[in-house]
Design a protein around this motif. Structure first.
Motif, PDB file in Angstrom:
ATOM      1  N   GLU A 112     -38.416-108.046   1.597  1.00  0.00           N
ATOM      2  CA  GLU A 112     -37.089-107.739   0.878  1.00  0.00           C
ATOM      3  C   GLU A 112     -36.706-106.061   1.204  1.00  0.00           C
ATOM      4  OE1 GLU A 112     -39.253-109.553  -0.618  1.00  0.00           O
ATOM      5  OE2 GLU A 112     -38.430-111.280   0.721  1.00  0.00           O
ATOM      6  N   ASP A 113     -35.857-105.659   1.595  1.00  0.00           N
ATOM      7  CA  ASP A 113     -35.571-104.218   1.688  1.00  0.00           C
ATOM      8  C   ASP A 113     -33.995-103.948   1.360  1.00  0.00           C
ATOM      9  OD1 ASP A 113     -34.934-101.611   2.067  1.00  0.00           O
ATOM     10  OD2 ASP A 113     -35.569-101.593   4.127  1.00  0.00           O
ATOM     11  N   PRO A 114     -33.820-103.800  -0.100  1.00  0.00           N
ATOM     12  CA  PRO A 114     -32.373-103.749  -0.405  1.00  0.00           C
ATOM     13  C   PRO A 114     -31.523-102.273   0.286  1.00  0.00           C
ATOM     14  CG  PRO A 114     -33.968-103.501  -2.314  1.00  0.00           C
ATOM     15  CD  PRO A 114     -34.959-103.380  -0.865  1.00  0.00           C
ATOM     16  N   ASP A 115     -32.406-101.630   1.019  1.00  0.00           N
ATOM     17  CA  ASP A 115     -31.475-100.518   1.643  1.00  0.00           C
ATOM     18  C   ASP A 115     -30.895-100.938   2.937  1.00  0.00           C
ATOM     19  OD1 ASP A 115     -32.065 -98.986  -0.558  1.00  0.00           O
ATOM     20  OD2 ASP A 115     -33.931 -98.151   0.381  1.00  0.00           O
ATOM     21  N   ARG A 116     -31.577-102.218   3.397  1.00  0.00           N
ATOM     22  CA  ARG A 116     -31.099-102.518   4.596  1.00  0.00           C
ATOM     23  C   ARG A 116     -30.426-103.656   4.725  1.00  0.00           C
ATOM     24  NH1 ARG A 116     -36.149-102.919   8.037  1.00  0.00           N
ATOM     25  NH2 ARG A 116     -34.783-103.812   9.842  1.00  0.00           N
ATOM     26  N   PRO A 117     -29.266-103.937   5.475  1.00  0.00           N
ATOM     27  CA  PRO A 117     -28.628-105.161   5.766  1.00  0.00           C
ATOM     28  C   PRO A 117     -29.492-106.275   6.018  1.00  0.00           C
ATOM     29  CG  PRO A 117     -27.911-103.979   7.361  1.00  0.00           C
ATOM     30  CD  PRO A 117     -28.894-103.000   6.615  1.00  0.00           C
ATOM     31  N   LYS A 118     -29.511-107.483   5.440  1.00  0.00           N
ATOM     32  CA  LYS A 118     -30.319-108.675   5.822  1.00  0.00           C
ATOM     33  C   LYS A 118     -29.632-109.654   6.694  1.00  0.00           C
ATOM     34  CE  LYS A 118     -28.270-112.395   3.744  1.00  0.00           C
ATOM     35  NZ  LYS A 118     -28.154-113.746   4.007  1.00  0.00           N
ATOM     36  N   TYR A 119     -30.398-110.228   7.610  1.00  0.00           N
ATOM     37  CA  TYR A 119     -29.884-111.365   8.323  1.00  0.00           C
ATOM     38  C   TYR A 119     -30.681-112.341   8.334  1.00  0.00           C
ATOM     39  CZ  TYR A 119     -26.960-113.435  12.224  1.00  0.00           C
ATOM     40  OH  TYR A 119     -26.556-114.387  12.934  1.00  0.00           O
ATOM     41  N   VAL A 165     -33.450-115.630  20.190  1.00  0.00           N
ATOM     42  CA  VAL A 165     -32.368-114.588  20.803  1.00  0.00           C
ATOM     43  C   VAL A 165     -31.525-114.102  19.779  1.00  0.00           C
ATOM     44  CG1 VAL A 165     -30.459-114.062  22.366  1.00  0.00           C
ATOM     45  CG2 VAL A 165     -32.323-115.809  23.173  1.00  0.00           C
ATOM     46  N   VAL A 166     -31.086-114.748  18.926  1.00  0.00           N
ATOM     47  CA  VAL A 166     -30.283-114.297  17.700  1.00  0.00           C
ATOM     48  C   VAL A 166     -31.236-113.421  16.883  1.00  0.00           C
ATOM     49  CG1 VAL A 166     -28.755-114.895  15.739  1.00  0.00           C
ATOM     50  CG2 VAL A 166     -28.473-116.267  17.977  1.00  0.00           C
ATOM     51  N   ARG A 223     -30.336-104.703  16.355  1.00  0.00           N
ATOM     52  CA  ARG A 223     -28.826-104.204  15.694  1.00  0.00           C
ATOM     53  C   ARG A 223     -29.242-103.516  14.153  1.00  0.00           C
ATOM     54  NH1 ARG A 223     -24.129-104.861  18.959  1.00  0.00           N
ATOM     55  NH2 ARG A 223     -24.137-102.384  18.240  1.00  0.00           N
ATOM     56  N   GLY A 224     -30.394-103.513  13.959  1.00  0.00           N
ATOM     57  CA  GLY A 224     -30.859-102.811  12.700  1.00  0.00           C
ATOM     58  C   GLY A 224     -30.705-103.731  11.354  1.00  0.00           C
ATOM     59  N   GLU A 236     -39.573-102.700  18.560  1.00  0.00           N
ATOM     60  CA  GLU A 236     -39.102-101.716  17.601  1.00  0.00           C
ATOM     61  C   GLU A 236     -37.808-100.920  18.042  1.00  0.00           C
ATOM     62  OE1 GLU A 236     -42.016 -99.055  16.320  1.00  0.00           O
ATOM     63  OE2 GLU A 236     -43.339-100.721  16.192  1.00  0.00           O
ATOM     64  N   ALA A 237     -37.176-101.436  19.259  1.00  0.00           N
ATOM     65  CA  ALA A 237     -36.289-100.510  19.859  1.00  0.00           C
ATOM     66  C   ALA A 237     -34.690-101.054  19.202  1.00  0.00           C
ATOM     67  CB  ALA A 237     -36.155-101.128  21.354  1.00  0.00           C
ATOM     68  N   ARG A 238     -33.891-100.146  19.356  1.00  0.00           N
ATOM     69  CA  ARG A 238     -32.525-100.622  18.876  1.00  0.00           C
ATOM     70  C   ARG A 238     -31.610-100.957  20.093  1.00  0.00           C
ATOM     71  NH1 ARG A 238     -34.075-101.705  15.094  1.00  0.00           N
ATOM     72  NH2 ARG A 238     -34.137-100.662  13.173  1.00  0.00           N
ATOM     73  N   TRP A 239     -30.730-101.549  19.913  1.00  0.00           N
ATOM     74  CA  TRP A 239     -29.764-102.283  20.951  1.00  0.00           C
ATOM     75  C   TRP A 239     -28.997-100.880  21.547  1.00  0.00           C
ATOM     76  CZ3 TRP A 239     -29.577-106.541  23.453  1.00  0.00           C
ATOM     77  CH2 TRP A 239     -28.592-106.921  24.111  1.00  0.00           C
ATOM     78  N   PRO A 240     -29.071-100.662  22.555  1.00  0.00           N
ATOM     79  CA  PRO A 240     -28.219 -99.565  23.389  1.00  0.00           C
ATOM     80  C   PRO A 240     -26.651 -99.396  23.183  1.00  0.00           C
ATOM     81  CG  PRO A 240     -28.901-101.057  24.771  1.00  0.00           C
ATOM     82  CD  PRO A 240     -29.403-101.845  23.774  1.00  0.00           C
TER      83      PRO A 240
END
Ligand code: ANZ
Ligand code: ZN
Length: 855
Positions: free
Chosen positions: A28-35, A61-62, A69-70, A779-783
């Protein structure tokens, strides 16, 4: 880099790395949005099938996409491990259900890992573990305290051979669906969850779940089945007592010509006693009680009944009304009694015609007069009230309200609401389930097992007799106990819980699977719940989803979770289908048993059947394991994503699989063959571009834009993949002539790998690493789409003269017809063909083509 694609090596390598590094473990990381993305967990039947592959690939995939997307993504997996198949396996082969289940779990877990799914395995749970079901037992006790559980005796379908209760759906024409023996009715005490207390809330929320497929919401509404209507009391004629009916149509009260009771109605025997109808009624009742309820109520079932010999009185007209017993009336609904209005109810109509009972029209449709003698069906629709005393002339909608008011004033009825939904019977007389934690004491009655004595462990060290499974009721070492209250000998409850109970809260438990200080860790559950995206089969549209919603509300009301609903978005994926093949001699054939249209065994011509859901019984199945062995997991993933959008049925085809494999090989070669210089080249970072390089870069960013919106908005992975394939084609046809060209291609290669990585993660990782990236794709971000790249400063228009191609010209994207004509006429080759002739017409297809018609 090897210029040949070796999925087996690459996949093993990356799967090991993900597992060792715990790449997909989350906290759990309250600083990041969860999905929170969740696929319906499997029953550990032994091997995964193509349906699992599809469901779990979509979820994966989702999960991977949202991660890029972070989002802080929770993507767990576990096992719905209690249930009948384990016991059936025990009956068939003598292996202990626990052993069978745990071995299956181990095997299937390996299979899932070979698919490369990005699960946080630290949260894995199996519902047959005491560390799981102890909390289910704990909640049972809380529900008992809060009057949400009760025990009652009901009539159940009982199969003596299988020694079990059968659901209505499991009774086929009076016989057990499994063994075929006759099913008897039996009075049996059992435990019930009071889901009906939440009927209204469950119904209301079906309007507040915009992320659910509308048809699933409709099915939930129908299952809850809220009906507004009235209860009306009909006094018995010639004796004391009365019958109360439930009707949704009090406006038709004046049209009642008989009364229909359920065979199980308590008055039936009494009413027929001494009327001469007694024997006939008894025989009929016995016969009807053997019919299964689904069929009794289906529209096309034959309506049957028998006169009881007794009458009641219509409270509005004072008329005598004969009382029948009818097969289509169920005791479980309303009051088990129906005021029959044959003119306006189709079942009553058919019944009246069959038994020669009068039909009286009391609702007249606009502009038509109904004649009871010539009517061929009931008029169930709207109209004005007629032959209805003081209500004559009222539109029937108003009539409903007026009659209810009148009944209430006279004290002979009242407006009520009825639900089709019944309380949830959770008792199973089976061994392989979670024991219900109560003790029966001869002196104290039902005594809850004290909290500190939980879990009530299912005894696993029992020898099973050959050929049948042992219910807990036959294991004295389990049920012999003492009463926690008075200390005298007492008996443990030997029913186990319906396995739907376990699946009603596993999604919450995943938030804190290792928590042993309680059922749920409020803080962690608060962070993760609700599930943002739930994915599973439409077959669970009613029961599982309804039970999970109910349980969530119970957990909320007991202060364990903060949400009203468990699943914000629901995706129901289509089935995996395949053509069936049959040999006249050898019956259904596996795909590999049919070669070139002939039976592999006898050479007879194979009969090709319909495309149907893959099923073992028709042998139209493909084992995912073979698929992985032959092509690799990435191909299996890509095919199941590419062959159809997720909510549609997918037709399995060998060619489709081949196609997916070919595409992956092509991507592999494109990168591997150019790896040396690609590694040395930095991706294009902006600036002026012209010609093919500009076009390629635009294509790459257009593709990124499309793939992003296809995934983001609709999960339409198939069109996303198709777009990526197109881009790869263009890249393959592009020959870089300068450093800038090479940079553009390098950028496009990176984009392709990023876009493909949620779908074919192993190959994408391997190529990504091969290009010299020091951090993995996981670890990459979506471009990001570069808007600059999308700008089109010219479009190509085809110029024809009298329909023949004469030139291609570049014009601004917003050029109008006149401007394009002018530009066309400026071309030499065009001028040559129009000079000296008259332009009679210009055909302009905006953005594409101009045709100059000359004479
Ligand atoms: C008289 C009547 C007249 C009805 C008419 C319908 C049309 P829903 O909408 O599903 O709630 N009914 C009541 N209890 C029943 C039972 N136990 N088994 C079978 N049928 C039962 O259906 C309510 C209607 O179903 C009720 O309204 C009743 O028939 C019948 F023109 O009452 B009606
Ligand atoms: Zn006692």
């Amino acid at each position: 880099m090897d210029s040949r694609y070796h999925p087996e090596q690459i996949e093993t390598k990356w799967q090991r790395r993900w597992l060792e590094d715990k790449t997909f473990r989350v906290t759990e990381d309250p600083d990041r949005p969860k999905y929170y993305v969740l696929e319906m967990f499997p029953y550990p039947s032994g091997r995964i099938h193509m349906g699992h592959v599809r469901n779990y690939t979509i979820g994966d995939v989702v999960a991977r996409y949202k991660r890029m997307r972070g989002f802080n993504v929770l993507h767990p997996m576990g096992w719905d491990a209690f249930g009948m198949p384990a016991e059936n396996a025990a009956i068939a082969s003598g292996v202990h259900p626990a052993k069978w289940t745990r071995e299956n779990i181990a095997y299937m877990k390996r299979q899932l890992q070979r698919m490369g799914f990005s699960y946080d395995w630290d949260r894995e749970l199996a519902t047959c573990d005491p560390s799981y079901y102890r909390w289910e037992q704990w909640l049972f006790l809380k529900m008992l305290e809060n009057d949400l559980v009760y025990r009652k005796t009901t009539t159940v379908n009982w199969c003596e051979t299988c020694a079990t209760v059968l659901a209505n759906e499991q009774v086929e024409q009076g016989r057990c669906w499994r063994c075929g023996d006759e099913v008897a009715e039996k009075e049996l005490p059992g435990w019930f969850f009071r889901i009906t207390r939440y009927a209204d809330e469950l119904l209301e929320w079906t309007d507040k779940l915009p992320g659910w497929p509308p048809q699933v919401l409709t099915m939930q509404r129908n299952w809850i089945g809220k009906s507004h209507g009235a209860e009306v009391t009909f006094p018995l004629a010639d004796r004391e007592g009365s019958i109360t009916v439930f009707t949704t149509r009090p406006d038709t009260l004046y049209g009642v010509t008989f009364m229909s009771l359920a065979a199980e109605h308590p008055l039936v025997a009494e009413l027929s006693a001494g009327t001469g109808q007694e024997a006939e009624v008894r025989a009929f009742v016995e016969r009807v009680r053997r019919q299964d309820k689904i069929r009794r109520t289906s529209e096309d079932a034959e309506k049957e009944g028998v006169f009881t010999g007794a009458y009641c009185v219509n409270p509005l007209t004072g008329e005598r009304v004969p009382i029948y017993v009818a097969n289509f009336v169920l005791m479980e609904y309303g009051t088990g009694a129906v005021m029959a209005v044959p003119a306006h109810d189709q079942r009553d109509f058919e019944f009246a015609r069959k038994y020669g009972l009068p039909i009286r029209v009391v609702i007249e449709p606009e502009g038509r007069t109904l004649d009871p003698d010539t009517m061929t069906e009931a008029h169930e629709g709207e109209g004005r009230m007629v032959r209805s005393g003081p209500f004559d002339g009222l539109p029937n909608r108003e009539g409903i309200r007026a009659v209810i008011r009148y009944l209430e004033e006279k004290g002979i009825g009242r407006g009520t609401v009825n639900y089709r939904l019944r309380d949830w019977g959770i008792s199973r007389q089976r061994y392989w389930g979670a024991p219900i934690p109560v003790i029966h004491c001869g002196d104290c009655g039902v005594v809850p097992v004290p909290e500190e004595d939980l879990p009530v462990v299912l005894p696993e060290d029992v020898e099973f007799p050959q050929g049948r499974v042992l219910p807990l009721a036959e294991i004295p070492s389990f049920y012999e106990t003492t009463c926690p209250r008075c200390g005298r000998p007492a008996r443990r409850e030997t029913d186990t819980m319906d396995t739907f109970v376990e699946s009603s809260w596993y999604f919450a438990r995943f938030s804190c699977a290792d928590h042993d200080g309680g059922m749920l860790d409020r803080k962690r559950v608060g962070y993760w719940m609700p599930v943002d995206q739930y994915i599973g089969g439409i077959e669970h549209a009613v029961l599982h989803l309804l039970y999970a919603r109910f349980y969530t509300k119970v957990l909320r009301d007991l202060g364990l979770v903060d949400v009203d609903e468990p699943f914000t978005n629901l995706l129901t994926q289509g089935m995996v289908c395949m053509e069936t093949h049959r040999c006249p001699e050898h019956g259904w054939l596996l795909p590999e048993e049919s070669q070139d249209g002939r039976c592999a065994r006898c050479g007879a011509e194979v009969i090709r059947g319909r495309v149907e859901k893959m099923s073992k019984s028709k042998k139209n199945v493909v084992d995912p394991e073979h698929l992985i062995e032959r092509y690799g997991a990435d191909t299996a993933r890509l095919f199941s994503l590419f062959a159809a959008p997720p909510e549609k049925d997918l037709e399995w085809s060998e060619e489709g699989v081949e196609g997916a494999y070919r595409f992956l090989r092509r991507v592999w070669r494109l990168v591997a063959d150019n790896a040396d210089w690609l590694r040395q080249t930095a991706p294009f970072a902006g600036g002026e571009l012209t010609g093919p390089a500009r076009a390629l870069r635009r294509k790459a960013h257009e593709t990124l834009q499309k793939v992003t919106s296809d995934i983001e908005e609709r999960f339409h992975f198939n069109t996303a993949i198709a777009a990526t394939m197109e881009l790869v084609n263009e890249m393959a046809g592009f020959s870089p002539a300068s450093d800038t060209d090479r940079q553009v291609l390098r950028e496009a290669v990176d984009l392709v790998l990023l876009m493909l990585s949620p779908m074919v993660p192993h190959m994408a990782e391997e190529l990504w690493e091969g290009l010299g990236h020091d951090r993995p794709l996981s670890e990459a971000r979506w471009p990001q789409v570069d808007p600059e790249a999308l700008v089109r400063d010219a479009i190509t228009v085809v110029v024809q003269v009298n329909g023949k191609l004469r030139a291609r010209i570049q014009v601004p994207p917003d050029a109008d017809e006149a401007a394009v004509r002018e530009a066309a006429l400026a071309e030499e080759n065009v001028r040559n063909h129009v000079e000296g002739k008259t332009l009679v017409k210009t055909v302009w297809v905006p953005g594409r083509l101009v045709n100059l018609v000359v004479r």
